[in-house]
Design a protein around this motif. Structure first.
Motif, PDB file in Angstrom:
ATOM      1  N   ARG A  64       0.830  -1.211   0.000  1.00 62.44           N
ATOM      2  CA  ARG A  64       0.000   0.000   0.000  1.00 62.44           C
ATOM      3  C   ARG A  64       0.863   1.259   0.000  1.00 62.44           C
ATOM      4  NH1 ARG A  64      -3.523  -3.083   3.402  1.00 62.44           N
ATOM      5  NH2 ARG A  64      -2.489  -2.286   5.281  1.00 62.44           N
ATOM      6  N   ARG A  65       1.942   1.231   0.774  1.00 61.59           N
ATOM      7  CA  ARG A  65       2.827   2.410   0.783  1.00 61.59           C
ATOM      8  C   ARG A  65       3.479   2.619  -0.583  1.00 61.59           C
ATOM      9  NH1 ARG A  65       4.583  -0.216   5.846  1.00 61.59           N
ATOM     10  NH2 ARG A  65       3.451   0.791   7.559  1.00 61.59           N
ATOM     11  N   TRP A  66       3.917   1.525  -1.198  1.00 64.08           N
ATOM     12  CA  TRP A  66       4.512   1.633  -2.528  1.00 64.08           C
ATOM     13  C   TRP A  66       3.493   2.172  -3.521  1.00 64.08           C
ATOM     14  CZ3 TRP A  66       3.971  -0.045  -7.516  1.00 64.08           C
ATOM     15  CH2 TRP A  66       5.109   0.031  -8.340  1.00 64.08           C
ATOM     16  N   ALA A  67       2.259   1.681  -3.441  1.00 65.08           N
ATOM     17  CA  ALA A  67       1.207   2.142  -4.345  1.00 65.08           C
ATOM     18  C   ALA A  67       0.911   3.623  -4.128  1.00 65.08           C
ATOM     19  CB  ALA A  67      -0.062   1.310  -4.142  1.00 65.08           C
ATOM     20  N   LEU A  68       0.932   4.067  -2.866  1.00 68.95           N
ATOM     21  CA  LEU A  68       0.722   5.491  -2.575  1.00 68.95           C
ATOM     22  C   LEU A  68       1.809   6.347  -3.217  1.00 68.95           C
ATOM     23  CD1 LEU A  68      -0.695   7.793  -1.050  1.00 68.95           C
ATOM     24  CD2 LEU A  68       0.731   7.218   0.947  1.00 68.95           C
ATOM     25  N   ALA A  69       3.063   5.918  -3.068  1.00 71.97           N
ATOM     26  CA  ALA A  69       4.170   6.660  -3.671  1.00 71.97           C
ATOM     27  C   ALA A  69       4.085   6.621  -5.196  1.00 71.97           C
ATOM     28  CB  ALA A  69       5.505   6.081  -3.193  1.00 71.97           C
ATOM     29  N   PHE A  70       3.686   5.481  -5.741  1.00 70.46           N
ATOM     30  CA  PHE A  70       3.552   5.362  -7.194  1.00 70.46           C
ATOM     31  C   PHE A  70       2.462   6.305  -7.707  1.00 70.46           C
ATOM     32  CE2 PHE A  70       1.973   3.448 -11.129  1.00 70.46           C
ATOM     33  CZ  PHE A  70       3.157   3.148 -11.800  1.00 70.46           C
ATOM     34  N   MET A  88       9.884   4.674 -14.461  1.00 71.72           N
ATOM     35  CA  MET A  88      10.466   5.691 -13.598  1.00 71.72           C
ATOM     36  C   MET A  88       9.574   5.984 -12.393  1.00 71.72           C
ATOM     37  SD  MET A  88      13.337   6.137 -14.952  1.00 71.72           S
ATOM     38  CE  MET A  88      13.919   7.460 -13.880  1.00 71.72           C
ATOM     39  N   CYS A  89       8.264   5.893 -12.566  1.00 74.19           N
ATOM     40  CA  CYS A  89       7.370   6.039 -11.412  1.00 74.19           C
ATOM     41  C   CYS A  89       7.605   4.900 -10.416  1.00 74.19           C
ATOM     42  CB  CYS A  89       5.910   6.047 -11.872  1.00 74.19           C
ATOM     43  SG  CYS A  89       5.400   7.575 -12.688  1.00 74.19           S
ATOM     44  N   ALA A  90       7.846   3.694 -10.937  1.00 73.83           N
ATOM     45  CA  ALA A  90       8.164   2.566 -10.060  1.00 73.83           C
ATOM     46  C   ALA A  90       9.484   2.805  -9.333  1.00 73.83           C
ATOM     47  CB  ALA A  90       8.228   1.280 -10.871  1.00 73.83           C
ATOM     48  N   ALA A  91      10.450   3.405 -10.022  1.00 72.97           N
ATOM     49  CA  ALA A  91      11.727   3.725  -9.380  1.00 72.97           C
ATOM     50  C   ALA A  91      11.534   4.731  -8.262  1.00 72.97           C
ATOM     51  CB  ALA A  91      12.710   4.272 -10.425  1.00 72.97           C
ATOM     52  N   ALA A  92      10.700   5.764  -8.506  1.00 74.14           N
ATOM     53  CA  ALA A  92      10.442   6.770  -7.477  1.00 74.14           C
ATOM     54  C   ALA A  92       9.723   6.166  -6.280  1.00 74.14           C
ATOM     55  CB  ALA A  92       9.625   7.914  -8.071  1.00 74.14           C
ATOM     56  N   ALA A  93       8.761   5.266  -6.545  1.00 73.56           N
ATOM     57  CA  ALA A  93       8.037   4.623  -5.445  1.00 73.56           C
ATOM     58  C   ALA A  93       8.964   3.740  -4.619  1.00 73.56           C
ATOM     59  CB  ALA A  93       6.879   3.799  -6.007  1.00 73.56           C
ATOM     60  N   LEU A 138      18.807   0.004  -8.950  1.00 69.84           N
ATOM     61  CA  LEU A 138      19.692   0.491  -7.885  1.00 69.84           C
ATOM     62  C   LEU A 138      18.897   0.857  -6.629  1.00 69.84           C
ATOM     63  CD1 LEU A 138      22.266   2.697  -9.844  1.00 69.84           C
ATOM     64  CD2 LEU A 138      22.639   0.440  -8.821  1.00 69.84           C
ATOM     65  N   SER A 139      17.719   1.452  -6.799  1.00 72.00           N
ATOM     66  CA  SER A 139      16.873   1.754  -5.633  1.00 72.00           C
ATOM     67  C   SER A 139      16.419   0.474  -4.946  1.00 72.00           C
ATOM     68  CB  SER A 139      15.654   2.574  -6.071  1.00 72.00           C
ATOM     69  OG  SER A 139      16.028   3.843  -6.549  1.00 72.00           O
ATOM     70  N   ALA A 140      16.080  -0.541  -5.742  1.00 68.57           N
ATOM     71  CA  ALA A 140      15.663  -1.816  -5.160  1.00 68.57           C
ATOM     72  C   ALA A 140      16.813  -2.480  -4.405  1.00 68.57           C
ATOM     73  CB  ALA A 140      15.136  -2.738  -6.257  1.00 68.57           C
ATOM     74  N   ILE A 141      18.022  -2.374  -4.944  1.00 73.20           N
ATOM     75  CA  ILE A 141      19.194  -2.924  -4.253  1.00 73.20           C
ATOM     76  C   ILE A 141      19.378  -2.239  -2.909  1.00 73.20           C
ATOM     77  CG2 ILE A 141      21.723  -2.984  -4.303  1.00 73.20           C
ATOM     78  CD1 ILE A 141      21.502  -3.530  -7.320  1.00 73.20           C
ATOM     79  N   LEU A 142      19.296  -0.905  -2.901  1.00 71.68           N
ATOM     80  CA  LEU A 142      19.465  -0.165  -1.643  1.00 71.68           C
ATOM     81  C   LEU A 142      18.367  -0.524  -0.657  1.00 71.68           C
ATOM     82  CD1 LEU A 142      20.885   1.929   0.067  1.00 71.68           C
ATOM     83  CD2 LEU A 142      19.679   3.733  -1.198  1.00 71.68           C
ATOM     84  N   LEU A 143      17.141  -0.690  -1.126  1.00 72.12           N
ATOM     85  CA  LEU A 143      16.029  -1.050  -0.245  1.00 72.12           C
ATOM     86  C   LEU A 143      16.262  -2.423   0.390  1.00 72.12           C
ATOM     87  CD1 LEU A 143      13.141  -0.541   0.836  1.00 72.12           C
ATOM     88  CD2 LEU A 143      12.302  -1.623  -1.270  1.00 72.12           C
ATOM     89  N   LEU A 144      16.614  -3.415  -0.433  1.00 75.78           N
ATOM     90  CA  LEU A 144      16.802  -4.772   0.074  1.00 75.78           C
ATOM     91  C   LEU A 144      18.008  -4.864   1.001  1.00 75.78           C
ATOM     92  CD1 LEU A 144      16.088  -6.783  -3.200  1.00 75.78           C
ATOM     93  CD2 LEU A 144      14.619  -6.652  -1.175  1.00 75.78           C
ATOM     94  N   ALA A 145      19.104  -4.187   0.643  1.00 74.46           N
ATOM     95  CA  ALA A 145      20.311  -4.267   1.452  1.00 74.46           C
ATOM     96  C   ALA A 145      20.157  -3.568   2.787  1.00 74.46           C
ATOM     97  CB  ALA A 145      21.486  -3.657   0.686  1.00 74.46           C
ATOM     98  N   SER A 146      19.281  -2.562   2.867  1.00 77.67           N
ATOM     99  CA  SER A 146      19.169  -1.752   4.081  1.00 77.67           C
ATOM    100  C   SER A 146      18.223  -2.346   5.108  1.00 77.67           C
ATOM    101  CB  SER A 146      18.694  -0.343   3.720  1.00 77.67           C
ATOM    102  OG  SER A 146      19.595   0.297   2.847  1.00 77.67           O
ATOM    103  N   ARG A 147      17.416  -3.281   4.709  1.00 77.31           N
ATOM    104  CA  ARG A 147      16.464  -3.841   5.662  1.00 77.31           C
ATOM    105  C   ARG A 147      17.177  -4.619   6.764  1.00 77.31           C
ATOM    106  NH1 ARG A 147      11.565  -2.807   4.372  1.00 77.31           N
ATOM    107  NH2 ARG A 147      10.789  -2.659   2.238  1.00 77.31           N
TER     108      ARG A 147
END
Length: 522
Positions: free
Chosen positions: A12-18, A91-96, A143-152
Motif C-alpha cells: 500500500r505504501r509503494w502504491a501510494l508513492a507510485f 520511472m514512477c516505479a523507481a520513485a516509489a 539500484l533503488s531496489a538494491i538499496l532497499l533490500l540491502a538496508s532492511r
C-alpha cells in the motif's frame, strides 16, 4: 499473519508513492527523443525482427538498453509515444521504490514521500532530449531496489538468503544495462554491509553467505544471457564488446574536453542546489545515530553518489549531461531522508526540516517555471528543435530520393537520423565513432562504406571535424568516394550533410545482405 500484514502495508505504501509519482507523468509526456533514443528504437525494432546484436547490429553499449526498448515496443507497440508511456511507468516505479528506501530510514509520518519529487521530479523537470530514457535513468529502479533490500534489518544468524539472491540478480541487471555501472551496485551493498558489520558486529560467515547468495543471483541473470549469445553464434562479438572493447577504448580514445565536464557538473549543481539543506540534515542524522537503519541507508546512498561520479569520470570520452540523473537520484533520496528524519524531531530539528522542505519545494517550483516558460513561448530546448528539424530534413531527403538498394548509413554521433529515412541500415556498425571507436574501426570505414553501397549517406558536422583532426587520411578517402559516386543533397540544422548515390553510379549490383560485424584485428 504478521508477515502478510507487513507485506500488505508495504504494498500500500509503494502504491501510494507510485500514485504520487503519476502526478508527474504529464511532465514526462512532453519530453522529446534525441538521436540516441532514435538509435535505440531502430535497433530494438530490428531485434524484434530477428536480428542478432553484435553480429547483425553493433554498438558499444551492453544489450540491456536495446532489450528494454524492444520489450517496451513488444508490450505497448512501436513508436516513441508508446515507449515513453512505458518509460514513465518504469520511472514512477523507481520513485516509489526510492520512497520505500526513505521510509526505512525515517518511518515516522509521511515526509518519506518527498523522495518522489526530490528524485523523479528533479530528473523530469530538468530533463532534456539527451537524457530522457537513457541508461542512467533506467538504472534508478534496480539500484533503488538494491538499496532497499540491502538496508532492511536482517534476522539473527545467517542473512535472508532469498533477499541476497535478489540483490545479486538486480546487480546483474544493472551490469546488463551498462557494465561500467555495476561497481555502483557493488558500492551500495558494500557500504550498507560495512556499516552493519561495524555496528552490529555480524560474524564473518554472515558475509560469506551473503556473497554466495548474491553471486548466485548474478549467475541467474547472466548465464542465460551468455548461453543465448552462444546459441546465436554471437559469443565472440558479445564477449569482445562487453569485456575487451571498454579496456581498449579507454586506452585508445581521447579525453573529452574539460569544459564539457564543467558544463555537465554545472547542470548537476543547477538541478540539485535546493536539495543541499536536506542532504546535510541526512548526514547529520546518520552521524548522530550510527547504529540506526537511517545510517545504513545514508551510507548506501552516499556510496551510490560517490561510485556513480567515479564511473562517470571513468568514461573519459563522454562526460555528457545525460550521465547526471545517476547522481541526482541518491542526492534526492538523501534530501528526502534528511527532511523526514528532522521532521520527526522537535524544536530546532523541526525548524531545520521546515526550512529544508521550503527550499526544496521552492527549487522544484523554479524548475517548473523554467520548463513552463518553454511551453508558453511555444519553443523547446534549442538543440531539441534542431534535432527535430534535422529529422525532417532526413525524411525529406529520403522522400525525394531514388533508392536502388533501399539502404542508408549515418556517420557520426547523430546516427539516429538514419532511422528517420525509413530505409534499411546499410551496415552492421552504427558508424558512431566520434571519440569512441578504436582506430582500427575508423580506418576500415571507407572500405565498409564502399562495399555497402548505401543509397543515402549522412555525416554530422562534429564527426567531419573530428576526422579532419584525428584521421585526415580516412576523411580524404571517404570524401573522394563521395565525390565520385554521390551527389550532395542537403545540409541540416545540425550542420550535417546528406548525399545520394548519383544516377551514373546506380547500376552496380546491391549487396546480397548486410555484412556482419567483424571484430577488429581478427
Amino acid at each position: 499473519m504478521a508477515t502478510a500484514t507487513t507485506a500488505s502495508d508495504e504494498t500500500r505504501r509503494w502504491a501510494l508513492a507510485f500514485a504520487l509519482a503519476l502526478l508527474l507523468v504529464p511532465v514526462a509526456l512532453q519530453l522529446r527523443p534525441g538521436t540516441d533514443q532514435m538509435l535505440f528504437l531502430d535497433y530494438s525494432t530490428e531485434l524484434l525482427g530477428g536480428a542478432t546484436l553484435y553480429v547483425d547490429l553493433w554498438d558499444n553499449k551492453q544489450p540491456g538498453i536495446f532489450w528494454l526498448y524492444a520489450g517496451m515496443q513488444a508490450l505497448l507497440g512501436a513508436g516513441w509515444t508508446k515507449l515513453l508511456a512505458g518509460y514513465a511507468a518504469w520511472m514512477c516505479a523507481a520513485a516509489a521504490t526510492g520512497a520505500l528506501v526513505a521510509r526505512v530510514a525515517a518511518p515516522a509520518g509521511r515526509a518519506w514521500l518527498l523522495a518522489v519529487p526530490f528524485t523523479l521530479g528533479v530528473v523530469w523537470l530538468r530533463s532534456n532530449p539527451d537524457q530522457v530514457a537513457q541508461i542512467e535513468e533506467w538504472v534508478a529502479l534496480p539500484l533503488s531496489a538494491i538499496l532497499l533490500l540491502a538496508s532492511r534489518a536482517e534476522p539473527a544468524g545467517a542473512p535472508a538468503r532469498g533477499r541476497w539472491v535478489a540483490i545479486g540478480a538486480l546487480a546483474g541487471v544493472v551490469a546488463l544495462l551498462k557494465l561500467v555501472l555495476a561497481p555502483v551496485a557493488v558500492a551500495i551493498v558494500a557500504a550498507v554491509f560495512v556499516v552493519r558489520m561495524a555496528t552490529d558486529r555480524l560474524p564473518v560467515r554472515h558475509l560469506a553467505v551473503a556473497l554466495a547468495c548474491a553471486s548466485a543471483g548474478v549467475a541467474l541473470v547472466w548465464l542465460p544471457v551468455l548461453a543465448g549469445f552462444a546459441a546465436r553464434g554471437a559469443w565472440d562479438a558479445f564477449w569482445w564488446t562487453t569485456f575487451e572493447y571498454p579496456r581498449l577504448a579507454v586506452g585508445a580514445t581521447e579525453r573529452a574536453p574539460t569544459a564539457r565536464l564543467v558544463s555537465t557538473l554545472g547542470w548537476l549543481a543547477k538541478s540539485t542546489f535546493m536539495l543541499v539543506p536536506g542532504f546535510a540534515l541526512a548526514l547529520l542524522a546518520a552521524w548522530r545515530a550510527p547504529r540506526s537503519p537511517l545510517a545504513r541507508v545514508v551510507a548506501g546512498a552516499l556510496a551510490w553518489g560517490v561510485a556513480g561520479l567515479a564511473m562517470v569520470l571513468a568514461q573519459k570520452f563522454s562526460w555528457w549531461a545525460y550521465h547526471m540523473p545517476l547522481l541526482v537520484w541518491p542526492m534526492g533520496l538523501l534530501a528526502a531522508i534528511g527532511c523526514a528524519s528532522a521532521w520527526s524531531g522537535a524544536g530546532a530539528s523541526r525548524t531545520a526540516a521546515r526550512v529544508a522542505f521550503v527550499i526544496g519545494l521552492a527549487g522544484l517550483a523554479l524548475h517548473g517555471a523554467w520548463l513552463g516558460s518553454k511551453w508558453l513561448r511555444g519553443t523547446d530546448w534549442p538543440y531539441a528543435t534542431k534535432d527535430r528539424a534535422a529529422m525532417v530534413t532526413a525524411r525529406e531527403v529520403a522522400r525525394t530520393a531514388t533508392p536502388v538498394c533501399g539502404t542508408s548509413v549515418a556517420i557520426g554521433d547523430q546516427n539516429g537520423l538514419q532511422s528517420a529515412t525509413g530505409l534499411k541500415r546499410a551496415m552492421a556498425t552504427n558508424a558512431v565513432f566520434w571519440g569512441a571507436f578504436l582506430p582500427a574501426q575508423v580506418e576500415r570505414l571507407p572500405d565498409e562504406l564502399h562495399a555497402a553501397r548505401p543509397d543515402l549517406v549522412f555525416m554530422d558536422a562534429d564527426q567531419r571535424d573530428d576526422l579532419a583532426r584525428r584521421h585526415p587520411d580516412v576523411l580524404a578517402r571517404i570524401e573522394a568516394w563521395l565525390a565520385v559516386d554521390y551527389m550532395p543533397r542537403a545540409t541540416d540544422a545540425l550542420g550535417g550533410r546528406w548525399w545520394e548515390r548519383a544516377p551514373a553510379a546506380r547500376g552496380a549490383a546491391c549487396p546480397a545482405s548486410r555484412a556482419p560485424f567483424a571484430i577488429p584485428g581478427r
